[in-house]
Design an enzyme around this catalytic site. Sequence first.
Site, PDB file in Angstrom:
ATOM      1  N   CYS A   1       0.839  -1.204   0.000  1.00 51.97           N
ATOM      2  CA  CYS A   1       0.000   0.000   0.000  1.00 51.97           C
ATOM      3  C   CYS A   1       0.874   1.254   0.000  1.00 51.97           C
ATOM      4  CB  CYS A   1      -0.925  -0.025   1.226  1.00 51.97           C
ATOM      5  SG  CYS A   1      -1.976   1.433   1.360  1.00 51.97           S
TER       6      CYS A   1
ATOM      7  N   CYS B   1      -0.419   4.128   2.171  1.00 54.85           N
ATOM      8  CA  CYS B   1      -0.212   3.881   3.607  1.00 54.85           C
ATOM      9  C   CYS B   1       1.250   4.070   3.997  1.00 54.85           C
ATOM     10  CB  CYS B   1      -0.591   2.443   3.984  1.00 54.85           C
ATOM     11  SG  CYS B   1      -2.147   1.884   3.321  1.00 54.85           S
ATOM     12  N   ASP B   2       2.150   3.554   3.204  1.00 58.32           N
ATOM     13  CA  ASP B   2       3.537   3.422   3.661  1.00 58.32           C
ATOM     14  C   ASP B   2       4.563   4.260   2.891  1.00 58.32           C
ATOM     15  OD1 ASP B   2       2.717   1.663   5.615  1.00 58.32           O
ATOM     16  OD2 ASP B   2       2.892  -0.083   4.306  1.00 58.32           O
TER      17      ASP B   2
HETATM   18  C1  LIG Z   1       0.366  -4.254   4.864  1.00 52.46           C
HETATM   19  C2  LIG Z   1      -0.783  -3.260   4.906  1.00 52.46           C
HETATM   20  C3  LIG Z   1      -0.589  -2.022   5.492  1.00 52.46           C
HETATM   21  C4  LIG Z   1      -1.636  -1.116   5.548  1.00 52.46           C
HETATM   22  N1  LIG Z   1      -1.414   0.085   6.141  1.00 52.46           N
HETATM   23  C5  LIG Z   1      -2.421   0.966   6.243  1.00 52.46           C
HETATM   24  C6  LIG Z   1      -2.225   2.220   6.877  1.00 52.46           C
HETATM   25  O1  LIG Z   1      -1.134   2.540   7.352  1.00 52.46           O
HETATM   26  N2  LIG Z   1      -3.280   3.060   6.927  1.00 52.46           N
HETATM   27  C7  LIG Z   1      -4.507   2.771   6.387  1.00 52.46           C
HETATM   28  O2  LIG Z   1      -5.433   3.559   6.494  1.00 52.46           O
HETATM   29  N3  LIG Z   1      -4.703   1.584   5.768  1.00 52.46           N
HETATM   30  C8  LIG Z   1      -3.703   0.692   5.676  1.00 52.46           C
HETATM   31  N4  LIG Z   1      -3.899  -0.492   5.029  1.00 52.46           N
HETATM   32  C9  LIG Z   1      -5.220  -0.767   4.428  1.00 52.46           C
HETATM   33  C10 LIG Z   1      -6.215  -1.159   5.519  1.00 52.46           C
HETATM   34  O3  LIG Z   1      -5.646  -2.201   6.286  1.00 52.46           O
HETATM   35  C11 LIG Z   1      -7.536  -1.617   4.902  1.00 52.46           C
HETATM   36  O4  LIG Z   1      -8.046  -0.614   4.072  1.00 52.46           O
HETATM   37  C12 LIG Z   1      -8.561  -1.915   6.000  1.00 52.46           C
HETATM   38  O5  LIG Z   1      -8.053  -2.852   6.918  1.00 52.46           O
HETATM   39  C13 LIG Z   1      -9.859  -2.450   5.411  1.00 52.46           C
HETATM   40  O6  LIG Z   1     -10.718  -2.708   6.463  1.00 52.46           O
HETATM   41  P1  LIG Z   1     -11.944  -3.736   6.340  1.00 52.46           P
HETATM   42  O7  LIG Z   1     -12.591  -3.716   7.675  1.00 52.46           O
HETATM   43  O8  LIG Z   1     -12.758  -3.414   5.166  1.00 52.46           O
HETATM   44  O9  LIG Z   1     -11.316  -5.151   6.038  1.00 52.46           O
HETATM   45  P2  LIG Z   1     -10.077  -5.986   6.576  1.00 52.46           P
HETATM   46  O10 LIG Z   1      -9.172  -5.198   7.439  1.00 52.46           O
HETATM   47  O11 LIG Z   1      -9.531  -6.635   5.366  1.00 52.46           O
HETATM   48  O12 LIG Z   1     -10.771  -7.082   7.499  1.00 52.46           O
HETATM   49  C14 LIG Z   1     -11.583  -8.071   6.959  1.00 52.46           C
HETATM   50  C15 LIG Z   1     -12.102  -8.938   8.079  1.00 52.46           C
HETATM   51  O13 LIG Z   1     -13.075  -9.843   7.563  1.00 52.46           O
HETATM   52  C16 LIG Z   1     -12.835 -11.130   8.090  1.00 52.46           C
HETATM   53  N5  LIG Z   1     -13.424 -12.108   7.170  1.00 52.46           N
HETATM   54  C17 LIG Z   1     -13.126 -12.367   5.875  1.00 52.46           C
HETATM   55  N6  LIG Z   1     -13.911 -13.349   5.390  1.00 52.46           N
HETATM   56  C18 LIG Z   1     -14.743 -13.712   6.412  1.00 52.46           C
HETATM   57  C19 LIG Z   1     -15.770 -14.684   6.562  1.00 52.46           C
HETATM   58  N7  LIG Z   1     -16.136 -15.483   5.554  1.00 52.46           N
HETATM   59  N8  LIG Z   1     -16.394 -14.795   7.765  1.00 52.46           N
HETATM   60  C20 LIG Z   1     -16.041 -13.991   8.806  1.00 52.46           C
HETATM   61  N9  LIG Z   1     -15.077 -13.049   8.721  1.00 52.46           N
HETATM   62  C21 LIG Z   1     -14.435 -12.921   7.536  1.00 52.46           C
HETATM   63  C22 LIG Z   1     -11.331 -11.224   8.269  1.00 52.46           C
HETATM   64  O14 LIG Z   1     -11.000 -12.205   9.233  1.00 52.46           O
HETATM   65  C23 LIG Z   1     -11.039  -9.802   8.756  1.00 52.46           C
HETATM   66  O15 LIG Z   1     -11.227  -9.724  10.140  1.00 52.46           O
HETATM   67  C24 LIG Z   1      -2.892  -1.437   4.972  1.00 52.46           C
HETATM   68  C25 LIG Z   1      -3.084  -2.676   4.383  1.00 52.46           C
HETATM   69  C26 LIG Z   1      -2.051  -3.599   4.350  1.00 52.46           C
HETATM   70  C27 LIG Z   1      -2.274  -4.954   3.721  1.00 52.46           C
END
Ligand SMILES: Cc1cc2nc3c(=O)[nH]c(=O)nc-3n(C[C@H](O)[C@H](O)[C@H](O)COP(=O)(O)OP(=O)(O)OC[C@H]3O[C@@H](n4cnc5c(N)ncnc54)[C@H](O)[C@@H]3O)c2cc1C
Length: 323
Positions: free
Chosen positions: A136, A139-140
């Site tokens: 990302c 992000c980084d």
């Molecule tokens: C390495 C990295 C660094 C990042 N750094 C930043 C940063 O510094 N700042 C920033 O703003 N963003 C950052 N991001 C992006 C950020 O992490 C995502 O935009 C954010 O986490 C998305 O949130 P979400 O809740 O939509 O999903 P996610 O964080 O992807 O969470 C999805 C959840 O759904 C669950 N899940 C999936 N399938 C199922 C199922 N069938 N049943 C039950 N649960 C399920 C998973 O277990 C998980 O808990 C980064 C991403 C990465 C990969």
Amino acid sequence: MEPEHIKCLIIGSGPAGYTAAIYAARADLNPVLYTGIQEGGQLTLTTEVENFPGYPQGTQGPEMMADFRLQAERFGTDIRFGYASSVDFSCRPHKVIIDEVKTIFADSIIISTGASAKWLGLESEQKYNGFGVSACAVCDGFFFKGQDVAIVGAGDTAAEEATYLAKLCRKVYMIVRKDKLRASKIMQDRVEATPNIELLYHYETEEIVGNGHVVEGVRIKHTETGLSQTLAITGFFVAIGHKPNTDIFKNWLDMDETGYIKTQPGTTFTNVEGVFASGDAQDKNYRQAITAAGSGCMAAIDAERYLALKEHEHAKAAKAVAV
Ligand SMILES: Cc1cc2nc3c(=O)[nH]c(=O)nc-3n(C[C@H](O)[C@H](O)[C@H](O)COP(=O)(O)OP(=O)(O)OC[C@H]3O[C@@H](n4cnc5c(N)ncnc54)[C@H](O)[C@@H]3O)c2cc1C
């Protein structure tokens, strides 16, 4: 196992799911949240998070997600470890199977299952993930201000991220496997017109090299000559795509060609009444913790209003029958 009937089911424990839980719990929806296998979501894969408001000194991704969880628990969210293995949205309340064995009937469902970044699959990529390797740039990228970095990928996202990095970094090597970019013409033009981006066509990544703690370079190999060289870089960005975690909803919800759930503009409504989608599972554009959290909040408010409307309709119908 006895089926359970609940008002509000939240699937996923990233920023979207936990934020939806905070709002739903405070609105007395008695939410049940299933964490999925990756408890805390994508931010548990990273180290420093500096762009989430409210943490002036920055914080660690896993610590931040532990805070999210505590706040959701404080208002009474029933948080359970388990994953949604299949769904049936043909009936109401909607049916969700947990861990292939437990049946939940839910009056409203908030999908917050996120997306997963695609990785190259190298051992060294895993080793330095969060220590110079990132998926990302927004992000980084900041951590590599004034430094030399590389990005791998050839599509629109890679091109967009390369130009973003070029504004912060001294030099950006863009590693492309084929002889051209896949990005749209306008994005290609932007990349080519950016003086500090060097396009390296016909190269693939062999290994990310480092000192055991942080990245110091990347070894790349020319796909035609087979010759390898090492670029001195401190940051390595992987931009080869994301996969939304939405497979189980495929037969029920409208999605785009890559599997992102379609929501009605400005809302979290899906095509199925009572099912709402938030976070990265429905957002291929911004993919940030703050936007995911924001849409989790929207989903809880949408679910609360939907349930209130249904309750009102039932009460009205019951009154009409009584009269
Ligand atoms: C390495 C990295 C660094 C990042 N750094 C930043 C940063 O510094 N700042 C920033 O703003 N963003 C950052 N991001 C992006 C950020 O992490 C995502 O935009 C954010 O986490 C998305 O949130 P979400 O809740 O939509 O999903 P996610 O964080 O992807 O969470 C999805 C959840 O759904 C669950 N899940 C999936 N399938 C199922 C199922 N069938 N049943 C039950 N649960 C399920 C998973 O277990 C998980 O808990 C980064 C991403 C990465 C990969």
